[in-house]
Design a protein around this motif. Structure first.
Motif, PDB file in Angstrom:
ATOM      1  N   HIS A 109       0.822  -1.208   0.000  1.00 43.39           N
ATOM      2  CA  HIS A 109       0.000   0.000   0.000  1.00 43.39           C
ATOM      3  C   HIS A 109       0.855   1.257   0.000  1.00 43.39           C
ATOM      4  O   HIS A 109       0.337   2.351  -0.195  1.00 43.39           O
ATOM      5  CB  HIS A 109      -0.945   0.002   1.213  1.00 43.39           C
ATOM      6  CG  HIS A 109      -0.267  -0.299   2.510  1.00 43.39           C
ATOM      7  ND1 HIS A 109       0.061  -1.577   2.882  1.00 43.39           N
ATOM      8  CD2 HIS A 109       0.133   0.500   3.515  1.00 43.39           C
ATOM      9  CE1 HIS A 109       0.640  -1.553   4.077  1.00 43.39           C
ATOM     10  NE2 HIS A 109       0.704  -0.300   4.482  1.00 43.39           N
ATOM     11  N   SER A 110       2.169   1.109   0.205  1.00 49.04           N
ATOM     12  CA  SER A 110       3.064   2.264   0.187  1.00 49.04           C
ATOM     13  C   SER A 110       3.080   2.944  -1.177  1.00 49.04           C
ATOM     14  O   SER A 110       3.246   4.167  -1.266  1.00 49.04           O
ATOM     15  CB  SER A 110       4.492   1.835   0.553  1.00 49.04           C
ATOM     16  OG  SER A 110       4.548   1.276   1.836  1.00 49.04           O
ATOM     17  N   PHE A 111       2.910   2.156  -2.236  1.00 47.18           N
ATOM     18  CA  PHE A 111       3.026   2.738  -3.578  1.00 47.18           C
ATOM     19  C   PHE A 111       1.963   3.803  -3.812  1.00 47.18           C
ATOM     20  O   PHE A 111       2.270   4.910  -4.255  1.00 47.18           O
ATOM     21  CB  PHE A 111       2.911   1.645  -4.653  1.00 47.18           C
ATOM     22  CG  PHE A 111       3.220   2.155  -6.037  1.00 47.18           C
ATOM     23  CD1 PHE A 111       4.501   2.073  -6.541  1.00 47.18           C
ATOM     24  CD2 PHE A 111       2.235   2.744  -6.833  1.00 47.18           C
ATOM     25  CE1 PHE A 111       4.809   2.568  -7.814  1.00 47.18           C
ATOM     26  CE2 PHE A 111       2.525   3.237  -8.091  1.00 47.18           C
ATOM     27  CZ  PHE A 111       3.818   3.145  -8.585  1.00 47.18           C
ATOM     28  N   ILE A 116       5.584   8.289  -6.488  1.00 47.73           N
ATOM     29  CA  ILE A 116       6.822   7.559  -6.749  1.00 47.73           C
ATOM     30  C   ILE A 116       7.177   7.665  -8.231  1.00 47.73           C
ATOM     31  O   ILE A 116       6.315   7.530  -9.094  1.00 47.73           O
ATOM     32  CB  ILE A 116       6.670   6.081  -6.335  1.00 47.73           C
ATOM     33  CG1 ILE A 116       6.333   5.998  -4.837  1.00 47.73           C
ATOM     34  CG2 ILE A 116       7.940   5.300  -6.626  1.00 47.73           C
ATOM     35  CD1 ILE A 116       6.089   4.587  -4.346  1.00 47.73           C
ATOM     36  N   ASN A 117       8.454   7.903  -8.496  1.00 53.02           N
ATOM     37  CA  ASN A 117       8.890   8.093  -9.882  1.00 53.02           C
ATOM     38  C   ASN A 117       8.780   6.810 -10.709  1.00 53.02           C
ATOM     39  O   ASN A 117       8.440   6.843 -11.881  1.00 53.02           O
ATOM     40  CB  ASN A 117      10.338   8.603  -9.910  1.00 53.02           C
ATOM     41  CG  ASN A 117      10.456  10.018  -9.399  1.00 53.02           C
ATOM     42  OD1 ASN A 117       9.526  10.813  -9.548  1.00 53.02           O
ATOM     43  ND2 ASN A 117      11.589  10.342  -8.783  1.00 53.02           N
ATOM     44  N   THR A 118       9.065   5.666 -10.069  1.00 50.38           N
ATOM     45  CA  THR A 118       8.988   4.412 -10.814  1.00 50.38           C
ATOM     46  C   THR A 118       7.530   4.050 -11.103  1.00 50.38           C
ATOM     47  O   THR A 118       6.618   4.502 -10.417  1.00 50.38           O
ATOM     48  CB  THR A 118       9.667   3.275 -10.009  1.00 50.38           C
ATOM     49  OG1 THR A 118       9.731   2.103 -10.816  1.00 50.38           O
ATOM     50  CG2 THR A 118       8.878   2.964  -8.753  1.00 50.38           C
ATOM     51  N   SER A 119       7.309   3.233 -12.101  1.00 52.46           N
ATOM     52  CA  SER A 119       5.954   2.821 -12.443  1.00 52.46           C
ATOM     53  C   SER A 119       5.487   1.716 -11.491  1.00 52.46           C
ATOM     54  O   SER A 119       6.300   1.000 -10.895  1.00 52.46           O
ATOM     55  CB  SER A 119       5.901   2.303 -13.881  1.00 52.46           C
ATOM     56  OG  SER A 119       6.608   1.075 -13.989  1.00 52.46           O
ATOM     57  N   GLU A 122       6.836  -1.645 -12.675  1.00 49.05           N
ATOM     58  CA  GLU A 122       8.229  -1.914 -12.303  1.00 49.05           C
ATOM     59  C   GLU A 122       8.331  -2.238 -10.813  1.00 49.05           C
ATOM     60  O   GLU A 122       9.060  -3.147 -10.407  1.00 49.05           O
ATOM     61  CB  GLU A 122       9.108  -0.711 -12.636  1.00 49.05           C
ATOM     62  CG  GLU A 122      10.588  -0.923 -12.325  1.00 49.05           C
ATOM     63  CD  GLU A 122      11.439   0.297 -12.672  1.00 49.05           C
ATOM     64  OE1 GLU A 122      12.637   0.275 -12.354  1.00 49.05           O
ATOM     65  OE2 GLU A 122      10.884   1.255 -13.244  1.00 49.05           O
ATOM     66  N   TYR A 123       7.595  -1.503 -10.008  1.00 45.23           N
ATOM     67  CA  TYR A 123       7.602  -1.699  -8.557  1.00 45.23           C
ATOM     68  C   TYR A 123       7.193  -3.125  -8.191  1.00 45.23           C
ATOM     69  O   TYR A 123       7.917  -3.837  -7.489  1.00 45.23           O
ATOM     70  CB  TYR A 123       6.652  -0.686  -7.919  1.00 45.23           C
ATOM     71  CG  TYR A 123       6.357  -0.911  -6.450  1.00 45.23           C
ATOM     72  CD1 TYR A 123       7.315  -0.644  -5.479  1.00 45.23           C
ATOM     73  CD2 TYR A 123       5.102  -1.369  -6.036  1.00 45.23           C
ATOM     74  CE1 TYR A 123       7.041  -0.841  -4.132  1.00 45.23           C
ATOM     75  CE2 TYR A 123       4.814  -1.560  -4.688  1.00 45.23           C
ATOM     76  CZ  TYR A 123       5.788  -1.299  -3.743  1.00 45.23           C
ATOM     77  OH  TYR A 123       5.508  -1.492  -2.403  1.00 45.23           O
ATOM     78  N   ILE A 124       6.039  -3.571  -8.675  1.00 46.47           N
ATOM     79  CA  ILE A 124       5.551  -4.895  -8.299  1.00 46.47           C
ATOM     80  C   ILE A 124       6.357  -5.999  -8.993  1.00 46.47           C
ATOM     81  O   ILE A 124       6.563  -7.076  -8.424  1.00 46.47           O
ATOM     82  CB  ILE A 124       4.037  -5.030  -8.609  1.00 46.47           C
ATOM     83  CG1 ILE A 124       3.454  -6.272  -7.915  1.00 46.47           C
ATOM     84  CG2 ILE A 124       3.769  -5.047 -10.084  1.00 46.47           C
ATOM     85  CD1 ILE A 124       3.488  -6.215  -6.419  1.00 46.47           C
ATOM     86  N   SER A 125       6.869  -5.722 -10.191  1.00 50.77           N
ATOM     87  CA  SER A 125       7.681  -6.724 -10.891  1.00 50.77           C
ATOM     88  C   SER A 125       8.962  -7.020 -10.125  1.00 50.77           C
ATOM     89  O   SER A 125       9.373  -8.186 -10.009  1.00 50.77           O
ATOM     90  CB  SER A 125       8.028  -6.237 -12.302  1.00 50.77           C
ATOM     91  OG  SER A 125       6.878  -6.185 -13.120  1.00 50.77           O
ATOM     92  N   ASN A 126       9.618  -5.976  -9.619  1.00 52.55           N
ATOM     93  CA  ASN A 126      10.854  -6.163  -8.855  1.00 52.55           C
ATOM     94  C   ASN A 126      10.605  -6.984  -7.593  1.00 52.55           C
ATOM     95  O   ASN A 126      11.406  -7.852  -7.234  1.00 52.55           O
ATOM     96  CB  ASN A 126      11.449  -4.803  -8.482  1.00 52.55           C
ATOM     97  CG  ASN A 126      12.009  -4.053  -9.671  1.00 52.55           C
ATOM     98  OD1 ASN A 126      12.274  -4.649 -10.712  1.00 52.55           O
ATOM     99  ND2 ASN A 126      12.194  -2.764  -9.526  1.00 52.55           N
ATOM    100  N   ILE A 127       9.503  -6.707  -6.931  1.00 50.78           N
ATOM    101  CA  ILE A 127       9.186  -7.431  -5.692  1.00 50.78           C
ATOM    102  C   ILE A 127       8.864  -8.892  -5.990  1.00 50.78           C
ATOM    103  O   ILE A 127       9.371  -9.806  -5.329  1.00 50.78           O
ATOM    104  CB  ILE A 127       8.018  -6.743  -4.956  1.00 50.78           C
ATOM    105  CG1 ILE A 127       8.472  -5.386  -4.410  1.00 50.78           C
ATOM    106  CG2 ILE A 127       7.498  -7.631  -3.833  1.00 50.78           C
ATOM    107  CD1 ILE A 127       7.362  -4.563  -3.793  1.00 50.78           C
ATOM    108  N   ILE A 128       8.039  -9.130  -6.997  1.00 52.07           N
ATOM    109  CA  ILE A 128       7.681 -10.510  -7.345  1.00 52.07           C
ATOM    110  C   ILE A 128       8.909 -11.303  -7.772  1.00 52.07           C
ATOM    111  O   ILE A 128       9.066 -12.482  -7.405  1.00 52.07           O
ATOM    112  CB  ILE A 128       6.602 -10.522  -8.448  1.00 52.07           C
ATOM    113  CG1 ILE A 128       5.256 -10.070  -7.867  1.00 52.07           C
ATOM    114  CG2 ILE A 128       6.475 -11.914  -9.060  1.00 52.07           C
ATOM    115  CD1 ILE A 128       4.154  -9.907  -8.892  1.00 52.07           C
TER     116      ILE A 128
END
Length: 290
Positions: A109-111, A116-119, A122-128
């Motif tokens: 939920h932070s996103f 945030i500059n990143t999409s 990209e955010y969820i892809s990096n985490i997954i």
């Protein structure tokens, strides 16, 4: 000897985000020194087996996060980390194979609580990507958190739908998560991977409305926290150190949690009485009123 299931250690109060649900600390920015961390581990070894890198701040900002994890393992502690997840690629090599890590909680939920500059993709892809590698190569537990449900709007999940869809696709779920999940309870999405959706909560503060009703809390019973400067507080929601029970640089932790003030808090909640002003202005304790 008091034992705690959750022992929060704030290794830094510095964060790289400005979440709209998390008030910025007014304390001076600080990163815990290894000497202080080592002293804390020495003092708490009889009180817990599990430590949590969490109160305020983003733990992955700490430049010595890998060394902290190594020392935790050497001293026999299991570590749980709560992170906003934005720095996962930066720290991946430092943390992935650390045997001290029991669980990582990703506050997804932070996103949406930031600019945030990143999409989001990209955010969820990096985490997954990290999660899949961790599950394959370690015994780590993973918790995805979406603590942004409005109590009067809990059935509308449009703001979470994209993230939920990405998780469903990543782990080949044959159902939509919102069909299974209940606020406050988790759902298993894969081996050692869980998702928890819960209601928003208001951080306590002395300017909040006071509630003098009968209440219970796990502070100083199942959990306790040490802030980055060594200040001991009853729980992870006292982000300003208002209920300052003492400092591990001056008094041993075992003495601090047996002080008159600490015991008054503990005994008060045993009788469903709230003795501290900050606790009377904390809405989170309502979750334990049974």
């Amino acid at each position: 000897m008091k034992k705690f299931k959750k022992f929060y250690i704030e290794i830094t109060n510095v964060c790289n985000l400005y979440c709209d649900f998390c008030p910025r600390t007014q304390r001076s920015p600080e990163f815990m020194k290894m000497e202080t961390f080592s002293k804390i581990l020495d003092q708490i070894k009889m009180h817990t087996d599990y430590i949590y890198f969490h109160v305020k701040g983003e733990p992955f900002l700490h430049p010595e996060i890998d060394s902290f994890l190594d020392l935790s393992y050497e001293r026999g502690f299991k570590v749980n980390i709560t992170t906003n997840g934005t720095l996962i690629n930066t720290v991946k090599k430092k943390i992935l194979m650390k045997r001290s890590i029991r669980q990582i909680n990703f506050s997804l939920h932070s996103f949406d609580g930031n600019e945030i500059n990143t999409s989001k993709d990209e955010y969820i892809s990096n985490i997954i990507s990290f999660v899949k590698e961790a599950i394959k190569n370690t015994e780590m537990l993973i918790s995805f958190r979406l603590w942004n449900v409005e109590k009067d709007n809990e059935n509308k999940v449009e703001k979470n739908r994209y993230i939920l869809q990405r998780i469903e696709e990543a782990f080949s779920l044959p159902y939509k998560i919102e069909e299974k999940i209940i606020p406050g309870r988790g759902v298993k999405v894969f081996d050692r991977v869980y998702l928890n959706q819960d209601y928003k909560f208001q951080w306590p503060g002395l300017n909040e409305k006071e509630d003098n009703s009968s209440s219970f809390c796990h502070g100083l019973r199942n959990q306790v926290a040490i802030l980055v400067d060594g200040t001991v507080v009853p729980c992870c929601l006292d982000g300003e150190g208002i209920i300052n029970l003492g400092n591990i640089h001056q008094v041993d932790f075992s003495e601090i949690v047996e002080s008159d003030r600490a015991n008054n808090i503990f005994n008060g909640f045993s009788k469903r009485k709230v003795v501290e002003e900050l606790c009377r202005k904390c809405g989170y304790k309502k979750r334990f009123n049974i």
